[in-house]
Design an enzyme around this catalytic site. Sequence first.
Site, PDB file in Angstrom:
ATOM      1  N   LYS A 185       0.850  -1.201   0.000  1.00 43.93           N
ATOM      2  CA  LYS A 185       0.000   0.000   0.000  1.00 43.93           C
ATOM      3  C   LYS A 185       0.878   1.241   0.000  1.00 43.93           C
ATOM      4  CE  LYS A 185      -0.367  -0.191   5.050  1.00 43.93           C
ATOM      5  NZ  LYS A 185      -1.222  -0.621   6.168  1.00 43.93           N
ATOM      6  N   ARG A 245     -10.920  -0.145  14.916  1.00 41.50           N
ATOM      7  CA  ARG A 245     -10.816   0.585  13.661  1.00 41.50           C
ATOM      8  C   ARG A 245     -11.761  -0.136  12.715  1.00 41.50           C
ATOM      9  NH1 ARG A 245      -4.742   1.573  11.530  1.00 41.50           N
ATOM     10  NH2 ARG A 245      -5.234  -0.508  10.756  1.00 41.50           N
ATOM     11  N   TYR A 260      16.814  29.691   9.170  1.00 39.44           N
ATOM     12  CA  TYR A 260      15.610  30.410   9.597  1.00 39.44           C
ATOM     13  C   TYR A 260      15.470  30.394  11.113  1.00 39.44           C
ATOM     14  CZ  TYR A 260      13.893  30.521   4.790  1.00 39.44           C
ATOM     15  OH  TYR A 260      13.730  30.751   3.463  1.00 39.44           O
ATOM     16  N   MET A 301      13.022  24.372   3.095  1.00 38.42           N
ATOM     17  CA  MET A 301      12.304  23.661   2.033  1.00 38.42           C
ATOM     18  C   MET A 301      13.238  22.853   1.139  1.00 38.42           C
ATOM     19  SD  MET A 301       9.880  25.251  -0.887  1.00 38.42           S
ATOM     20  CE  MET A 301       8.184  24.911  -0.642  1.00 38.42           C
TER      21      MET A 301
HETATM   22  C1  LIG Z   1      -0.484  -1.798   6.647  1.00 41.43           C
HETATM   23  C2  LIG Z   1      -1.082  -3.038   7.145  1.00 41.43           C
HETATM   24  C3  LIG Z   1      -0.249  -4.117   7.489  1.00 41.43           C
HETATM   25  C4  LIG Z   1       1.252  -4.049   7.462  1.00 41.43           C
HETATM   26  O1  LIG Z   1       1.698  -3.476   8.675  1.00 41.43           O
HETATM   27  P1  LIG Z   1       3.245  -3.299   8.993  1.00 41.43           P
HETATM   28  O2  LIG Z   1       3.262  -2.749  10.369  1.00 41.43           O
HETATM   29  O3  LIG Z   1       3.775  -2.322   8.000  1.00 41.43           O
HETATM   30  O4  LIG Z   1       3.861  -4.640   8.869  1.00 41.43           O
HETATM   31  C5  LIG Z   1      -0.853  -5.287   7.886  1.00 41.43           C
HETATM   32  N1  LIG Z   1      -2.205  -5.396   7.931  1.00 41.43           N
HETATM   33  C6  LIG Z   1      -3.022  -4.382   7.626  1.00 41.43           C
HETATM   34  C7  LIG Z   1      -4.493  -4.557   7.714  1.00 41.43           C
HETATM   35  C8  LIG Z   1      -2.492  -3.160   7.227  1.00 41.43           C
HETATM   36  O5  LIG Z   1      -3.310  -2.162   6.914  1.00 41.43           O
END
Ligand SMILES: *Cc1c(COP(=O)(O)O)cnc(C)c1O
Length: 374
Positions: free
Chosen positions: A35, A130, A266, A314
């Site tokens: 992801k 969640r 800055y 930046m």
């Molecule tokens: C992102 C995610 C993971 C992976 O988690 P990590 O901590 O990066 O290993 C696993 N399960 C779900 C449902 C996630 O959204």
Amino acid sequence: MPRPIHATIHTDPLRHNLQRMREAAPDSRVWAVVKANAYGHGIERAFEGLRGADGFALLDLDEAERVRALGWRGPILLLEGVFEVRDLERCSRLDLWHTVHCEEQIDMLAMHKTNVPQRVFLKMNSGMNRLGFAPARYRAAWTRLNALPQVDEISLMTHFSDADGAKGVAQQLAVFEQTTRDLPGERTVGNSAASLRCGATPLQPFAGTPTALVTADWVRAGIALYGSAPDFPANSAAQWGLQPTMSLRAKIIGVQQLQAGDSVGYGSSFVADGPLRIGVVSCGYADGYPRHCSTGTPVLVGGAPTRLVGRVSMDMITVDLDPVPAAGFGSEVTLWGRAASGAVLPIDEVARAAGTVGYELMCALAQRVPTAVD
Ligand SMILES: *Cc1c(COP(=O)(O)O)cnc(C)c1O
């Protein structure tokens, strides 16, 4: 010459880290979680290193499309499932498995017109609050799904809130196991932290007694694949045997000589208490370097450790050149990952200096940074 900053994605370390996850969960198949554009690495760039996984897990249909375009024919799982009924058509077309975490998603499946039933992962909210069905409603959701002609296999899923910390996973795992005890189907419960720390054979360096034995048909490996420790600073990536998969490097593009009382950058947040040579580095927050890093954040110059001084701007940061007297205009600077010399600056250490985690830094690598694969 283009502005001297670039990121490198390291294929062999991706492969190595995947192997570490297999060692942590020898009886499980491994989802490579890609992801957020493979945690900022770029799906296409990370693919070669991760293609040995058993499946790819992600959130976005466009990302699933990209994984298929790379020629991947194996499993792909949508970790948040679908967002509207039309998404199910793309699931059918791309042959995606998807999470079902709420009644609305079951309603959508019931409306979906298809001759090819889909595989779903029914998610339980075992305490994280969640996504997922509460334990008391989980079996009813399973029964409802099981009656739908649009669904074939139902797998069982949950997610832990504290796999990386002291609370551990025991309580949530007990809820999940109790609720699913006599349900058929494959199971997936844990992320990187759960797999490393709480697996049937917790990897070194986990010193405590495993709070629970997490065994599952599938583990969902994200951050560990990308060479960051999910439980830093309790354990480091090196302690887990994980290697950095992203290096961010720039160069010194200017040098200033300060005297006592001179300030840098800055807000004049840093004031020299004596003569100090400062290197100006071609990397700033618009490149994804965290603005919250302050004086003292570790940086490598020519592979040798030194520190950030003053505020991150930046397009530039300023670093202390006193520990690296040979460095000057054009010297290589490593913001995180591996220097050309092989020295490593763990992304987790830079993240800690910014009050965040390695995840956020890699995901925030900016579009404007040219990125290559090695
Ligand atoms: C992102 C995610 C993971 C992976 O988690 P990590 O901590 O990066 O290993 C696993 N399960 C779900 C449902 C996630 O959204």
